[in-house]
Motif scaffolding. Structure first.
Motif, short mmCIF file in Angstrom:
data_model
loop_
_atom_site.label_atom_id
_atom_site.label_comp_id
_atom_site.label_asym_id
_atom_site.label_seq_id
_atom_site.Cartn_x
_atom_site.Cartn_y
_atom_site.Cartn_z
N ILE A 199 0.84 -1.20 0.00
CA ILE A 199 0.00 0.00 0.00
C ILE A 199 0.87 1.26 0.00
O ILE A 199 0.59 2.23 -0.70
N ASP A 200 1.95 1.23 0.79
CA ASP A 200 2.84 2.39 0.89
C ASP A 200 3.50 2.70 -0.46
O ASP A 200 3.55 3.86 -0.88
N LEU A 201 3.99 1.68 -1.16
CA LEU A 201 4.63 1.89 -2.46
C LEU A 201 3.64 2.46 -3.48
O LEU A 201 3.98 3.33 -4.28
N PHE A 202 2.40 1.95 -3.42
CA PHE A 202 1.40 2.41 -4.38
C PHE A 202 0.99 3.86 -4.11
O PHE A 202 0.89 4.68 -5.03
N ASN A 203 0.80 4.20 -2.82
CA ASN A 203 0.37 5.56 -2.47
C ASN A 203 1.47 6.59 -2.69
O ASN A 203 1.21 7.72 -3.10
N GLU A 204 2.71 6.23 -2.40
CA GLU A 204 3.82 7.18 -2.46
C GLU A 204 4.39 7.34 -3.87
O GLU A 204 4.82 8.44 -4.24
#
Length: 212
Positions: A199-204
């Motif tokens: 989720i972090d990689l996708f959002n950032e």
């Protein structure tokens, strides 16, 4: 070693498009072999799988051997290590400019056998860089040393490379990926399963991490 000279000239031609001949400030006389020419020789040796300086200088064409001695080559190569890494990153960025799919994986770098851990003194000078014991799931083996982490394009160009102690989990390598890449698909094995990191990689950075 006609191939060595031909590869050297091809690599040097590419390097001159992304950097300058002089990368370090010299206090003494001007060197016969420019910094960029030396880096081209370093990268040529790596490209051709020549991991021995003895072998390299035994087969070095006269056009290059007359410009530099082995001891000076070794010393300047160490001084230029940061510039060499910077140029590698520039090359990777150019080669991967239109790539949108990458593969992430790790492999064990064994320093010594498990039975020799207590006797080994390799790389133990500093606590922060000392090797330790880890487990390789793909090979079902414990090992002592480090892990090599890498992200590679489908065409075989490495986008990112790092080394960690053997005990560091594969997933931790991905925490810094969002500062190096964006808008792409990243494929990994089950060692990279993490909903939080995904989720972090996708959002950032709009990086879609998949583990098929």
């Amino acid at each position: 070693m006609n191939n060595l000279l031909a590869n050297y000239e091809r690599i040097l031609e590419v390097l001159r498009k992304i950097s300058t001949d002089t990368l370090l400030i010299y206090q003494r006389r001007r060197p016969k072999l420019f910094d960029l020419e030396l880096i081209s020789l370093v990268l040529t040796a790596e490209f051709m799988g020549i991991d021995s300086e003895n072998h390299l200088f035994r087969n070095l064409p006269k056009a290059l051997s007359c410009k530099i001695e082995r001891s000076i080559y070794n010393r300047r190569k160490r001084r230029l290590s940061e510039q060499i890494n910077s140029i590698r990153l520039k090359l990777a960025k150019e080669f991967n400019e239109f790539e949108n799919c990458f593969i992430v994986d790790s492999m064990p770098l064994e320093v010594c056998k498990i039975a020799r851990i207590n006797r080994s003194k390799i790389c133990k000078e500093h606590q922060y860089s000392a090797p330790n014991r880890g487990f390789c799931a793909s090979q079902q083996m414990s090992f002592y040393g480090y892990k090599l982490h890498a992200i590679c394009s489908l065409n075989g160009v490495f986008q990112s490379i790092d080394i960690s102690p053997a005990s560091v989990h594969d997933i931790h390598f991905l925490k810094d990926v969002k500062t190096q890449m964006y808008d792409c698909l990243l494929l990994g094995d089950k060692g990279y399963l993490s909903q939080t990191i995904q989720i972090d990689l996708f959002n950032e950075a709009n990086i879609r991490l998949e583990t098929p």
